[in-house]
Design a protein around this motif. Structure first.
Motif, mmCIF file in Angstrom:
data_model
loop_
_atom_site.group_PDB
_atom_site.id
_atom_site.type_symbol
_atom_site.label_atom_id
_atom_site.label_comp_id
_atom_site.label_asym_id
_atom_site.label_seq_id
_atom_site.Cartn_x
_atom_site.Cartn_y
_atom_site.Cartn_z
ATOM 1 N N ARG A 89 0.899 -1.214 -0.027
ATOM 2 C CA ARG A 89 0.036 -0.015 0.069
ATOM 3 C C ARG A 89 0.874 1.270 -0.134
ATOM 4 N NH1 ARG A 89 -0.408 -2.358 5.290
ATOM 5 N NH2 ARG A 89 0.401 -0.918 6.765
ATOM 6 N N PHE A 90 0.219 2.250 -0.396
ATOM 7 C CA PHE A 90 1.031 3.725 -0.077
ATOM 8 C C PHE A 90 1.321 3.848 1.147
ATOM 9 C CE2 PHE A 90 -1.551 3.849 -4.244
ATOM 10 C CZ PHE A 90 -0.677 4.422 -5.030
ATOM 11 N N PHE A 91 2.530 4.848 1.460
ATOM 12 C CA PHE A 91 3.076 5.178 2.616
ATOM 13 C C PHE A 91 2.911 4.101 3.627
ATOM 14 C CE2 PHE A 91 2.047 8.747 0.128
ATOM 15 C CZ PHE A 91 3.083 9.561 0.648
ATOM 16 N N ARG A 92 3.705 3.089 3.593
ATOM 17 C CA ARG A 92 3.373 1.727 4.385
ATOM 18 C C ARG A 92 4.040 1.915 5.681
ATOM 19 N NH1 ARG A 92 3.636 -4.395 2.442
ATOM 20 N NH2 ARG A 92 3.064 -5.460 4.198
ATOM 21 N N ASP A 93 5.359 2.546 5.557
ATOM 22 C CA ASP A 93 5.951 2.410 6.796
ATOM 23 C C ASP A 93 6.368 4.134 7.033
ATOM 24 O OD1 ASP A 93 8.055 2.312 8.997
ATOM 25 O OD2 ASP A 93 8.712 0.310 8.195
ATOM 26 N N ASP A 94 5.602 4.836 8.052
ATOM 27 C CA ASP A 94 5.912 6.031 8.324
ATOM 28 C C ASP A 94 7.471 6.230 8.668
ATOM 29 O OD1 ASP A 94 3.341 6.685 7.405
ATOM 30 O OD2 ASP A 94 2.666 6.739 9.464
ATOM 31 N N ASP A 95 7.934 5.341 9.587
ATOM 32 C CA ASP A 95 9.265 5.851 10.279
ATOM 33 C C ASP A 95 10.398 5.455 9.123
ATOM 34 O OD1 ASP A 95 8.394 6.079 12.959
ATOM 35 O OD2 ASP A 95 7.755 3.907 13.243
ATOM 36 N N ALA A 96 10.011 4.596 8.328
ATOM 37 C CA ALA A 96 11.299 4.298 7.215
ATOM 38 C C ALA A 96 11.138 5.465 6.387
ATOM 39 C CB ALA A 96 10.813 2.966 6.707
ATOM 40 N N LEU A 97 10.082 5.715 5.856
ATOM 41 C CA LEU A 97 9.778 6.936 4.901
ATOM 42 C C LEU A 97 10.306 7.973 5.613
ATOM 43 C CD1 LEU A 97 6.399 6.077 3.630
ATOM 44 C CD2 LEU A 97 8.592 5.417 2.446
ATOM 45 N N GLN A 98 9.989 8.551 6.858
ATOM 46 C CA GLN A 98 10.464 9.925 7.329
ATOM 47 C C GLN A 98 12.162 9.728 7.329
ATOM 48 O OE1 GLN A 98 9.145 12.685 8.349
ATOM 49 N NE2 GLN A 98 11.230 13.378 8.932
ATOM 50 N N LEU A 99 12.510 8.679 7.602
ATOM 51 C CA LEU A 99 14.289 8.550 7.601
ATOM 52 C C LEU A 99 14.453 8.800 6.116
ATOM 53 C CD1 LEU A 99 16.664 7.547 8.826
ATOM 54 C CD2 LEU A 99 16.447 5.187 8.240
ATOM 55 N N GLU A 129 3.040 0.579 -5.517
ATOM 56 C CA GLU A 129 2.717 1.863 -4.443
ATOM 57 C C GLU A 129 3.945 2.207 -3.891
ATOM 58 O OE1 GLU A 129 -1.158 -0.811 -4.513
ATOM 59 O OE2 GLU A 129 1.345 -1.151 -4.907
ATOM 60 N N GLU A 130 4.879 1.503 -3.443
ATOM 61 C CA GLU A 130 5.962 1.916 -2.789
ATOM 62 C C GLU A 130 6.812 2.724 -3.592
ATOM 63 O OE1 GLU A 130 8.475 -0.801 0.150
ATOM 64 O OE2 GLU A 130 9.711 -0.780 -1.847
ATOM 65 N N ALA A 131 7.167 2.469 -4.971
ATOM 66 C CA ALA A 131 7.952 3.249 -5.850
ATOM 67 C C ALA A 131 7.108 4.587 -5.989
ATOM 68 C CB ALA A 131 8.138 2.579 -7.292
ATOM 69 N N TYR A 132 5.830 4.651 -6.141
ATOM 70 C CA TYR A 132 5.305 5.996 -6.290
ATOM 71 C C TYR A 132 5.144 6.785 -4.911
ATOM 72 C CZ TYR A 132 3.504 4.447 -10.886
ATOM 73 O OH TYR A 132 3.676 4.050 -12.092
ATOM 74 N N THR A 133 5.256 5.920 -3.697
ATOM 75 C CA THR A 133 5.268 6.712 -2.578
ATOM 76 C C THR A 133 6.804 7.523 -2.491
ATOM 77 O OG1 THR A 133 3.928 5.107 -1.315
ATOM 78 C CG2 THR A 133 5.547 6.565 -0.152
ATOM 79 N N LEU A 134 7.409 6.874 -2.984
ATOM 80 C CA LEU A 134 9.031 7.520 -2.916
ATOM 81 C C LEU A 134 9.311 8.630 -3.970
ATOM 82 C CD1 LEU A 134 11.418 4.150 -2.878
ATOM 83 C CD2 LEU A 134 10.981 5.941 -1.105
ATOM 84 N N ALA A 135 8.567 8.494 -4.981
ATOM 85 C CA ALA A 135 8.401 9.566 -6.053
ATOM 86 C C ALA A 135 7.639 10.819 -5.407
ATOM 87 C CB ALA A 135 7.796 9.196 -7.319
ATOM 88 N N MET A 136 6.741 10.553 -4.571
ATOM 89 C CA MET A 136 5.913 11.688 -4.132
ATOM 90 C C MET A 136 6.749 12.401 -3.021
ATOM 91 S SD MET A 136 1.991 9.842 -3.341
ATOM 92 C CE MET A 136 1.499 9.077 -4.920
ATOM 93 N N LEU A 137 7.414 11.665 -2.350
ATOM 94 C CA LEU A 137 8.252 12.343 -1.331
ATOM 95 C C LEU A 137 9.470 13.111 -2.050
ATOM 96 C CD1 LEU A 137 8.490 9.254 1.211
ATOM 97 C CD2 LEU A 137 7.209 11.591 1.470
ATOM 98 N N ALA A 138 10.067 12.411 -3.139
ATOM 99 C CA ALA A 138 11.003 13.235 -3.880
ATOM 100 C C ALA A 138 10.472 14.472 -4.450
ATOM 101 C CB ALA A 138 11.669 12.322 -4.859
ATOM 102 N N GLU A 139 9.539 14.406 -5.100
ATOM 103 C CA GLU A 139 8.864 15.503 -5.774
ATOM 104 C C GLU A 139 8.580 16.601 -4.569
ATOM 105 O OE1 GLU A 139 7.556 18.329 -8.497
ATOM 106 O OE2 GLU A 139 8.523 16.118 -8.917
ATOM 107 N N GLU A 140 8.246 16.341 -3.471
ATOM 108 C CA GLU A 140 7.856 17.428 -2.541
ATOM 109 C C GLU A 140 9.181 17.974 -1.800
ATOM 110 O OE1 GLU A 140 5.084 17.485 1.374
ATOM 111 O OE2 GLU A 140 6.267 15.692 1.408
ATOM 112 N N ASN A 141 10.177 17.128 -1.654
ATOM 113 C CA ASN A 141 11.390 17.465 -1.029
ATOM 114 C C ASN A 141 12.653 17.848 -1.999
ATOM 115 O OD1 ASN A 141 11.175 16.880 1.976
ATOM 116 N ND2 ASN A 141 10.130 15.390 1.080
#
Length: 295
Positions: A89-99, A129-141
Motif C-alpha cells: 500500500r502507499f506510505f506503508r512504513d511512516d518511520d522508514a519513510l521519514q528516514l 505503491e512503494e515506488a510511487y510513494t518514494l516519487a511523491m516524497l522526492a517531488e515534495e522535497n
C-alpha cells in the motif's frame, strides 16, 4: 473465494510430503524463496488453482509441465506470479519513510552543487505503491529545489509490474496518501479509480528482476535502496548474499532500508548501521573509507 472454486479445489489431491518437497525445492532453486511447512496450504491452494485452469489433477504432471522447454518456462512465469504477489500500500512504513526524507534533505546541497540526479530503487516493488510513494516524497522535497530524481521499481512478477506501469489504483488507495498530495500527485479517472499524475509516472520505471540474479541488474550508484518485506521469504544465508549485493550498488552516502528485524546481525565493511528502534537502515561510507575497510 467463490463456491465453485472451492468445489474445484476439492477435486485436487492433498499435497503430500514428497510433492511438497519437490515444489519447495524448485521454487527455492529458481527464485530463492523458501516456503516452510507452515505455508504448505498456501502452496497447495496456489498450485491447485492453476492446475484447475489447465485441467490437470496431478502435481507430478504439472511439475513436469513447468520444466518442459520454452512452454514450461512460460508456465513457470505464470505460476511465479501467483506465488509471489505481495500485499502492499502507499506510505506503508511512516518511520522508514521519514528516514528517507531526512536523507534526501541531507543530500540536497550535494545534489544541487553537482547537478546530480537522485536515484531511488524499490526492491520487490509489487504493484508499484512503494515506488510511487518514494516519487511523491522526492517531488515534495527535491522538486522545489529543481533537483532531478528517478525511481526504479523491480519485481519478479510480470503481472504486478504491468499494474505498476499503468499507475492506476482503486479509489480506496487514497486513504493512505496524505490529503495535501491529492491535488498534484493523483488524477481521478472515474468514481472508482485514480491514476498517478503523469509527471510522477514519468519519473518512475519498472523492470522484472529476479533477486537471485542481482549481478546482472544494471542499477548502480543508488542514493536510496528500499528493500522492506522482501528478505523474509529467503533463508538467512541467502539474505546475506542479497544484502551484500545491494551494498555494492549504493552510491557513497547512499541509504539502504530493510524491514525491521529481517536481518539483525548483518554487517558490511562498506556500510555504517543507523541506530534506530523503529527502522533497520545502513549508510554507505565515503569511497575511500569503504574501500579501505574492504581491503
Amino acid at each position: 473465494m467463490s463456491q465453485s472454486i472451492r468445489q474445484g479445489l476439492s477435486t485436487v489431491p492433498e499435497l503430500d510430503d514428497v510433492q511438497f518437497s519437490r515444489w519447495q525445492g524448485l521454487l527455492e532453486e529458481r527464485t530463492g524463496m523458501y516456503l516452510p511447512q507452515e505455508r504448505r496450504s498456501f502452496l497447495q491452494t496456489s498450485l491447485g488453482l492453476r492446475m484447475l485452469e489447465l485441467d490437470i489433477r496431478d502435481y507430478a504432471e504439472y511439475y513436469d509441465k513447468v520444466q518442459d522447454g520454452p512452454s514450461g518456462m512460460m508456465e513457470w512465469s505464470t505460476l511465479v506470479d501467483r506465488l509471489t504477489v505481495q500485499e502492499t500500500r502507499f506510505f506503508r512504513d511512516d518511520d522508514a519513510l521519514q528516514l528517507v526524507v531526512e536523507h534526501m534533505r541531507k543530500l540536497r546541497p550535494r545534489l544541487q552543487v553537482n547537478d546530480e540526479t537522485m536515484e531511488f530503487w524499490s526492491v520487490g516493488c509489487s504493484s508499484g505503491e512503494e515506488a510511487y510513494t518514494l516519487a511523491m516524497l522526492a517531488e515534495e522535497n527535491l522538486g522545489s529545489a529543481d533537483i532531478k530524481y528517478s525511481v526504479t521499481g523491480t519485481d519478479i512478477s510480470t503481472i504486478v509490474l504491468r499494474k505498476a506501469r499503468s499507475g492506476r489504483y482503486p479509489l480506496r488507495a487514497l486513504e493512505r496518501i496524505p490529503v495535501s498530495y491529492h491535488n498534484w500527485a493523483i488524477e481521478p479517472l472515474s468514481s472508482q479509480q485514480v491514476e498517478i499524475a503523469t509527471d510522477l509516472r514519468r519519473r518512475c520505471c519498472f523492470s522484472q528482476v529476479n533477486i537471485l540474479n542481482l549481478k546482472h541488474c544494471p542499477l548502480n550508484s543508488q542514493h536510496v535502496i528500499f528493500c522492506q518485506n522482501v528478505l523474509i521469504y529467503f533463508r538467512r544465508w541467502r539474505r546475506r548474499e542479497i544484502l551484500d549485493a545491494l551494498a555494492q550498488r549504493l552510491a557513497p552516502g547512499g541509504l539502504l532500508v530493510i524491514g525491521l528485524g529481517e536481518m539483525v546481525d548483518w554487517q558490511h565493511p562498506l556500510l555504517e548501521s543507523l541506530h534506530s528502534g523503529q527502522v533497520t537502515a545502513f549508510v554507505r561510507k565515503s569511497t575511500s573509507t569503504g574501500e579501505s575497510a574492504r581491503r
